[in-house]
Design a protein around this motif. Structure first.
Motif, PDB file in Angstrom:
ATOM      1  N   VAL A  12      25.707  37.338  46.755  1.00 42.13           N
ATOM      2  CA  VAL A  12      27.048  37.514  46.286  1.00 42.13           C
ATOM      3  C   VAL A  12      27.340  37.126  44.852  1.00 42.13           C
ATOM      4  O   VAL A  12      26.631  36.585  44.131  1.00 42.13           O
ATOM      5  N   GLY A  13      28.701  37.866  44.456  1.00 42.02           N
ATOM      6  CA  GLY A  13      28.815  37.562  42.922  1.00 42.02           C
ATOM      7  C   GLY A  13      29.769  36.537  42.623  1.00 42.02           C
ATOM      8  O   GLY A  13      30.252  36.049  43.656  1.00 42.02           O
ATOM      9  N   LEU A  14      29.502  36.069  41.127  1.00 42.75           N
ATOM     10  CA  LEU A  14      30.418  34.709  41.089  1.00 42.75           C
ATOM     11  C   LEU A  14      31.912  35.196  40.957  1.00 42.75           C
ATOM     12  O   LEU A  14      32.761  34.443  41.412  1.00 42.75           O
ATOM     13  N   HIS A  15      32.337  36.485  40.649  1.00 45.89           N
ATOM     14  CA  HIS A  15      33.599  36.763  40.684  1.00 45.89           C
ATOM     15  C   HIS A  15      34.379  37.062  41.784  1.00 45.89           C
ATOM     16  O   HIS A  15      35.413  36.453  42.068  1.00 45.89           O
ATOM     17  N   GLY A  43      41.536  33.913  46.074  1.00 46.81           N
ATOM     18  CA  GLY A  43      42.700  34.475  45.818  1.00 46.81           C
ATOM     19  C   GLY A  43      43.252  34.037  44.361  1.00 46.81           C
ATOM     20  O   GLY A  43      44.479  33.865  44.026  1.00 46.81           O
ATOM     21  N   ASN A  44      42.594  33.596  43.569  1.00 45.58           N
ATOM     22  CA  ASN A  44      42.896  33.155  42.106  1.00 45.58           C
ATOM     23  C   ASN A  44      43.138  34.345  41.165  1.00 45.58           C
ATOM     24  O   ASN A  44      42.679  35.592  41.412  1.00 45.58           O
ATOM     25  N   SER A  45      43.699  34.149  40.177  1.00 51.25           N
ATOM     26  CA  SER A  45      44.126  35.221  39.353  1.00 51.25           C
ATOM     27  C   SER A  45      43.007  35.906  38.402  1.00 51.25           C
ATOM     28  O   SER A  45      42.084  35.124  38.088  1.00 51.25           O
ATOM     29  N   PRO A  46      42.936  36.862  38.483  1.00 52.48           N
ATOM     30  CA  PRO A  46      41.750  37.797  37.828  1.00 52.48           C
ATOM     31  C   PRO A  46      41.716  37.915  36.473  1.00 52.48           C
ATOM     32  O   PRO A  46      41.142  38.135  35.680  1.00 52.48           O
ATOM     33  N   ARG A  47      43.004  37.152  35.766  1.00 50.60           N
ATOM     34  CA  ARG A  47      43.011  37.264  34.310  1.00 50.60           C
ATOM     35  C   ARG A  47      42.562  35.835  33.713  1.00 50.60           C
ATOM     36  O   ARG A  47      42.472  34.887  34.354  1.00 50.60           O
ATOM     37  N   GLY A  48      42.012  35.900  32.529  1.00 52.00           N
ATOM     38  CA  GLY A  48      41.782  34.728  31.781  1.00 52.00           C
ATOM     39  C   GLY A  48      40.261  34.541  31.489  1.00 52.00           C
ATOM     40  O   GLY A  48      39.429  35.708  31.689  1.00 52.00           O
ATOM     41  N   VAL A  49      39.748  33.776  30.734  1.00 53.61           N
ATOM     42  CA  VAL A  49      38.475  33.787  30.274  1.00 53.61           C
ATOM     43  C   VAL A  49      37.415  33.459  31.445  1.00 53.61           C
ATOM     44  O   VAL A  49      36.473  34.335  31.286  1.00 53.61           O
TER      45      VAL A  49
END
Length: 379
Positions: free
Chosen positions: A101-104, A112-118
């Motif tokens: 499985v991927g980290l993202h 369900g976290n925001s996909p934006r950001g560092v």
């Protein structure tokens, strides 16, 4: 002893675990390598270790006396792919990544976290790096292999190594035709699992007069939301929440229930994975209800009526209601074969094929490296 079809005798392997928990898939892959003659050393890297401790561990890999043939990056450790790929290059070892499985998708999409950001950007970058620069890339289903192949710069195809079931997942006596029908969910309540679909379907079944009970096993911050939804739907009398149990202790829990519920999420991950609970429920002799997925094509030839898929292109809640109502009205499907044995044979055949393939890649890599060294000396 079963005849082995891939020989790893004398090969040295370093198996890297990310985090503090050693997942069943990691243990199974290591056991398969050792069974085939490999000398496997486990190396653990996790967030609790300081930078100095991690550097000391990695420095040990570079010691001349510690030559090894393969460096395996286990599941849930893709964040270490860049540094371990560098180590593999310095030591001329084959870099094998288990891209289970991927980290993202695990740290952003699933919760369900925001996909934006560092951080989300870094997770995506680590996922792509691991897929792109592994000498050998492993995953668990063919749809995910196809997805990963699109990220590869190499011509090599991603190898499919199914999860399978742990040893504790064995058939128990067939569940009785009891009423009410007892349903089981276990997990961490992430959107991937579709708890809202499960509870909405249960409420509709209750309103239609069907007698069903649901046990939910697991702990996470999202459990409170599930408990609130149970209260909102008036399902307190037909639902019970239990704390998480150690993985082997799931066997008696499954044995006390009639049906295991899989996943009902709508993400790309939900459509391309086979959840552990699907393997475990089927191997324990219970029918499993889960969302339809191209990944399940791997299991369908041996599971028969025990694997019940619901369509996701219309209303998954209504589809689940129909399945549960039918099970309550007509009873459980009777398995025509020993599904546990059939599934294990399927997984073992995949391990034979994949590990033979990887052994050949190691031979090719060593031959290529030896040829380069000889060419350099001639110059």
């Amino acid at each position: 002893m079963r005849e082995l079809k891939s020989d790893w005798t004398g090969r040295r392997v370093v198996y890297v675990i990310g985090g503090t928990f050693d997942y069943p898939r990691n243990r199974r892959i290591r056991a398969a390598l050792e069974l085939r003659g490999a000398d496997v050393e486990v190396m653990q890297l996790n967030s609790r270790m300081g930078v100095r401790a991690k550097l000391l561990v990695l420095a040990g890999l570079l010691a001349p006396k510690n030559r090894y043939d393969a460096l395996v990056l286990g599941e849930f450790a893709l964040q270490y792919a860049p540094i371990l790929r560098f180590v593999a290059a310095l030591t001329r070892s084959v870099f094998i990544v288990d891209w289970f499985v991927g980290l993202h998708e695990t740290r952003v999409v699933d919760p369900g976290n925001s996909p934006r950001g560092v951080k989300p950007a870094l997770y995506r970058a680590a996922d792509k790096f691991a897929a792109r620069f592994a000498h050998v890339l492993l995953t668990d289903t063919f749809p995910r292999a196809k997805m990963l192949d699109s990220l590869r710069s190499r011509a090599d195809a991603t190898l499919v190594l199914p999860v399978g079931s742990p040893e504790w997942a064995q058939p128990t006596r067939q569940a009785l035709e009891r009423r009410p029908l007892k349903l089981l969910y276990y997990g961490n309540y992430v959107p991937l699992h579709g708890i809202d679909v499960i509870l909405a379907a249960l409420a509709s079944c209750r309103d239609a007069g069907h007698r069903l009970q649901l046990t939910l096993v697991g702990n996470s911050p999202r459990r409170a939301a599930a408990e609130f939804l149970v209260e909102s739907l008036g399902l307190q009398r037909v639902c019970q929440f239990l704390d998480a149990v150690p993985e082997p202790d799931l066997a008696p829990v499954i044995a006390e229930h009639d049906v295991v519920l899989g996943i009902f999420g709508t993400s790309e991950k939900a459509a391309t994975v086979i959840a552990n609970k699907v393997w475990q429920g089927l191997s324990s002799g219970r029918p499993v209800v889960t969302r339809e997925s191209a990944a399940l094509a791997l299991l369908r030839p041996v599971t028969g009526d025990a694997l019940i898929e619901i369509r996701m292109d219309e209303s998954p809640t209504e589809a689940l209601v129909e399945v549960l109502a039918t099970l309550d009205r007509e009873g459980l499907p009777k398995p025509s074969v020993d599904i546990s044995t059939q599934l294990e044979a399927l997984v073992e055949a995949a391990f034979d094929d994949v590990l033979r393939n990887v052994a050949q890649k190691i031979d090719q890599h060593e031959a290529f490296s030896t040829g380069r060294r000889k060419a350099c000396r001639k110059r």
